[in-house]
Design a protein around this motif. Structure first.
Motif, PDB file in Angstrom:
ATOM      1  N   UNK A 107       8.739 -14.417  40.050  1.00 29.55           N
ATOM      2  CA  UNK A 107       7.448 -15.058  40.329  1.00 29.55           C
ATOM      3  C   UNK A 107       7.085 -15.816  39.062  1.00 29.55           C
ATOM      4  N   UNK A 108       6.854 -17.085  39.213  1.00 31.48           N
ATOM      5  CA  UNK A 108       6.544 -17.928  38.068  1.00 31.48           C
ATOM      6  C   UNK A 108       5.042 -18.201  38.058  1.00 31.48           C
ATOM      7  N   UNK A 109       4.371 -17.829  36.980  1.00 30.34           N
ATOM      8  CA  UNK A 109       2.932 -18.056  36.887  1.00 30.34           C
ATOM      9  C   UNK A 109       2.672 -19.329  36.098  1.00 30.34           C
ATOM     10  N   UNK A 110       1.861 -20.209  36.662  1.00 30.28           N
ATOM     11  CA  UNK A 110       1.503 -21.446  35.968  1.00 30.28           C
ATOM     12  C   UNK A 110      -0.015 -21.527  35.866  1.00 30.28           C
ATOM     13  N   UNK A 111      -0.468 -21.879  34.682  1.00 36.28           N
ATOM     14  CA  UNK A 111      -1.900 -22.027  34.431  1.00 36.28           C
ATOM     15  C   UNK A 111      -2.352 -23.356  35.035  1.00 36.28           C
ATOM     16  N   UNK A 115      -0.886 -26.591  33.299  1.00 35.19           N
ATOM     17  CA  UNK A 115       0.302 -27.071  34.018  1.00 35.19           C
ATOM     18  C   UNK A 115       1.586 -26.518  33.423  1.00 35.19           C
ATOM     19  N   UNK A 116       2.631 -27.332  33.505  1.00 39.92           N
ATOM     20  CA  UNK A 116       3.943 -26.888  33.012  1.00 39.92           C
ATOM     21  C   UNK A 116       3.960 -26.934  31.491  1.00 39.92           C
ATOM     22  N   UNK A 117       4.358 -25.809  30.873  1.00 41.21           N
ATOM     23  CA  UNK A 117       4.413 -25.742  29.413  1.00 41.21           C
ATOM     24  C   UNK A 117       5.846 -25.462  28.966  1.00 41.21           C
ATOM     25  N   UNK A 118       6.057 -25.537  27.638  1.00 43.08           N
ATOM     26  CA  UNK A 118       7.429 -25.474  27.105  1.00 43.08           C
ATOM     27  C   UNK A 118       8.230 -24.282  27.611  1.00 43.08           C
ATOM     28  N   UNK A 119       7.646 -23.106  27.501  1.00 43.51           N
ATOM     29  CA  UNK A 119       8.374 -21.898  27.875  1.00 43.51           C
ATOM     30  C   UNK A 119       8.708 -21.877  29.385  1.00 43.51           C
ATOM     31  N   UNK A 120       7.790 -22.442  30.186  1.00 42.29           N
ATOM     32  CA  UNK A 120       8.023 -22.511  31.628  1.00 42.29           C
ATOM     33  C   UNK A 120       9.306 -23.284  31.917  1.00 42.29           C
ATOM     34  N   UNK A 121       9.453 -24.379  31.181  1.00 45.59           N
ATOM     35  CA  UNK A 121      10.596 -25.245  31.407  1.00 45.59           C
ATOM     36  C   UNK A 121      11.913 -24.526  31.117  1.00 45.59           C
ATOM     37  N   UNK A 122      11.927 -23.828  29.976  1.00 42.89           N
ATOM     38  CA  UNK A 122      13.171 -23.155  29.574  1.00 42.89           C
ATOM     39  C   UNK A 122      13.505 -22.013  30.525  1.00 42.89           C
ATOM     40  N   UNK A 123      12.485 -21.273  30.930  1.00 48.35           N
ATOM     41  CA  UNK A 123      12.741 -20.141  31.819  1.00 48.35           C
ATOM     42  C   UNK A 123      13.286 -20.626  33.157  1.00 48.35           C
ATOM     43  N   UNK A 124      12.738 -21.736  33.609  1.00 46.09           N
ATOM     44  CA  UNK A 124      13.206 -22.263  34.888  1.00 46.09           C
ATOM     45  C   UNK A 124      14.652 -22.747  34.804  1.00 46.09           C
ATOM     46  N   UNK A 125      15.043 -23.236  33.619  1.00 47.21           N
ATOM     47  CA  UNK A 125      16.432 -23.662  33.449  1.00 47.21           C
ATOM     48  C   UNK A 125      17.365 -22.487  33.709  1.00 47.21           C
ATOM     49  N   UNK A 159      10.059 -29.298  36.629  1.00 47.10           N
ATOM     50  CA  UNK A 159      10.936 -28.140  36.793  1.00 47.10           C
ATOM     51  C   UNK A 159      12.083 -28.410  37.769  1.00 47.10           C
ATOM     52  N   UNK A 160      12.167 -29.624  38.260  1.00 53.00           N
ATOM     53  CA  UNK A 160      13.204 -29.990  39.247  1.00 53.00           C
ATOM     54  C   UNK A 160      13.234 -28.974  40.375  1.00 53.00           C
TER      55      UNK A 160
END
Ligand code: G4P
Length: 528
Positions: A107-111, A115-125, A159-160
């Motif tokens: 489950x990905x939590x986004x504020x 919006x999308x922040x640096x750590x979100x991007x890496x985790x999604x990769x 996040x593609x």
């Protein structure tokens, strides 16, 4: 097929987010629903506070507390849920990446404000590499956030990840009125500080119903009708197969702190999230339904407290039944091992367990026999693939300050890197030892532990590298040539695999363009 019922009952997942998006708060609400905790605030101690970043002992203390809450198991509507915690602190990102290898979905939590922040991007990769199914929870709808359509577009683009809204919010900030559940066509009205079970829900089968105007006022009702028509037109029904393949992510809007929108997400989660999945191994496909036990170590936690110098290895069960005191095969050491005190992580207590099934995570006391990726079986030799090392981002040379303790230093470096605290590289053709980490904090941890556990005193010299890429080539001659020319930038990892250390993105891109015969890999997985 002895354990089908146990497997069907389980869901193992992690919540991931950029720090401060609301992961801890959401975790807590889920535990409240599951009855695993009774009061709000119980999970807070799990969080590494921002202001503690300069004091790693304090962070360690908090991390120590967090061991107990690293895995939280609870039951909800007959489903046994294993929630794996991931450290929010960016210096522990490796830990998070590895935890993602042990879950079946996230489950990905986004504020909603950031919006999308640096750590979100890496985790999604990392999720994308594994095609992990993702559910998105857009949090903090009680604050004035971005326009919903813009936000969804931003998430999809950054996040593609194609999204599928499952509920639609009515305004945000102080005008936030609730969400319209697109799946079961109900209106869930927002009240701040909702308790676990008392959401104000109105079933609305027909959006044209005057009840909608009554509840929301004419203006918002009209806007909702328009939005829903648009959203329905674009997305239609959620294709669960696509979600399970990691190709589309259902989205919920809510406010974790107000316990709003959490139940809708949890209900959908237990309906669609995957049960423990089959996995690939080095020799064959392993069906989760197989009777024989197998599992792997994805995390090792060492206690820095000198009074309790114990290590806990976290094992994810992948097939069969784990049993206390039964001998299992430690593949790497080619040795039979048994565990008299394996424990489960039920809420905050560590309970000794008798057995565990696929999807479960258990804690094994370890005296140095385990390293990340180790496999236990009932005799067969294989290891699980898909547990890569990722390129570190900070590199430092290890300088031995006490030549009398060289042996201890070598041993310490090997053991600490086995635990996954950092990665160790050796300069090619030389003996310069290089430590690579994701965060500065790890260097402090390593220095401290080498001194206190191995009596080895070290200093670190910063190196100007920005990334380590594992290199391979179908043409051995070209590889040899590349190594000769780039000598100063070549190292070997612990398993003897070649690594190119790039000074900057520009250098890396230049080398890639100039050396088409060389393949540059950003994870070590290529060698598995
Ligand atoms: P994290 O684990 O992802 O780092 O985030 P955490 O849950 O700790 O939440 C970060 C901050 O956001 C906390 O405030 C928390 O209370 C707040 N928060 C969480 N969910 C919501 C929400 O739905 N709406 C709003 N408005 N705020 C939310 P803090 O002040 O940093 O911490 P605390 O003093 O409340 O503990």
């Amino acid at each position: 097929m002895k354990y089908t019922n146990e497997i069907n009952k389980r869901r193992t997942f992690a919540i991931i987010s950029h720090p401060d998006a609301g992961k801890t708060t959401l975790t807590e609400k889920l535990l409240l629903f599951g009855g695993a905790i009774q009061t709000a605030g119980a999970v807070k101690s799990n969080k590494i506070k921002k202001h503690a970043t300069s004091d790693f002992m304090e962070i360690e203390r908090q991390r120590g507390i967090s061991v107990a809450t690293s895995v939280m198991s609870f039951e909800y509507k007959g489903v046994l849920i294993n929630l794996l915690d991931t450290p929010g602190h960016k210096d522990f990102a490796e830990d998070t990446y590895r935890t993602l290898t042990a879950v079946d979905s996230v489950i990905l939590v986004i504020d909603s404000v950031n919006g999308v922040e640096a750590q979100t991007r890496r985790l999604m990769e990392v999720c994308r590499m594994r095609n992990t199914p993702v559910i998105v929870f857009i949090n903090k709808m009680d604050r004035d956030g971005k326009n919903r359509f813009d936000l969804l577009e931003e998430i999809e683009k950054e996040l593609h990840l194609p999204l599928h809204p499952m509920a639609w919010p009515i305004n945000s900030g102080k005008d936030f009125k609730g969400v319209y559940n697109l799946f079961d066509k109900s209106l869930v009205l927002f009240t701040a500080n909702t308790k676990a079970a008392d959401e104000d829900t109105v079933k609305i089968d027909d959006l044209e119903s005057p009840v909608l105007d009554e509840k929301l006022g004419e203006k918002d009702a009209a806007a909702l009708r328009e939005d829903v028509e648009l959203v329905d037109g674009v997305h239609g029904q959620l294709n669960v197969e696509e979600y399970l393949a990691g190709k589309v992510a259902p989205v919920f809007f809510g406010s974790a702190i107000n316990n709003f929108g959490v139940r809708e997400m949890l209900d959908t989660f237990i309906r669609i999230a995957p049960r423990p999945q089959s996995r690939e191994t080095s020799t064959r496909h392993l069906d989760v339904e197989e009777d024989n036990f197998s599992g792997f170590i994805f995390k090792i936690h060492a206690n820095l407290d000198p009074k309790h110098r114990d290590r806990i290895a976290f094992l994810r069960v992948c097939s069969g039944k784990f049993e206390r005191n039964k001998y299992f095969h430690h593949v790497r050491l080619d040795r039979e091992v048994r565990f008299s005190n394996p424990y489960s992580f039920l809420a905050r207590d560590k309970d000794v367990i008798e057995s565990a099934y696929p999807g479960d995570v258990i804690g094994l006391f370890d005296t140095g026999n385990f390293k990340i990726g180790d496999t236990l079986t009932e005799g067969e030799d294989f290891y699980f693939t898909g547990i890569p090392s990722f390129s570190p981002e900070i590199f430092k040379e290890v300088v031995n300050k006490d030549p009398m303790k060289t042996k201890q230093l070598e041993k310490g470096l090997l053991q600490l890197t086995d635990e996954g605290v950092a990665q160790l590289f050796t300069q090619f053709g030389g003996n310069k030892k290089i430590i690579g980490c994701v965060g500065e904090l790890q260097f402090e941890v390593i220095q401290y532990r080498l001194l206190h556990e191995y009596s080895a005193s070290v200093q670190f010299n910063a190196l100007p590298f920005y990334k380590a890429c594992w290199i391979t080539s179908a043409d051995p001659k070209k590889l040899e040539e590349f190594i000769r020319f780039k000598h100063a930038n070549i190292a070997e990892d612990k398993d003897g695999h070649l690594v190119y250390l790039a000074q900057s993105e520009w250098f890396l891109n230049t080398e890639r363009t100039n050396n088409p015969a060389i393949e540059f890999h950003f994870t070590s997985e290529i060698h598995k």
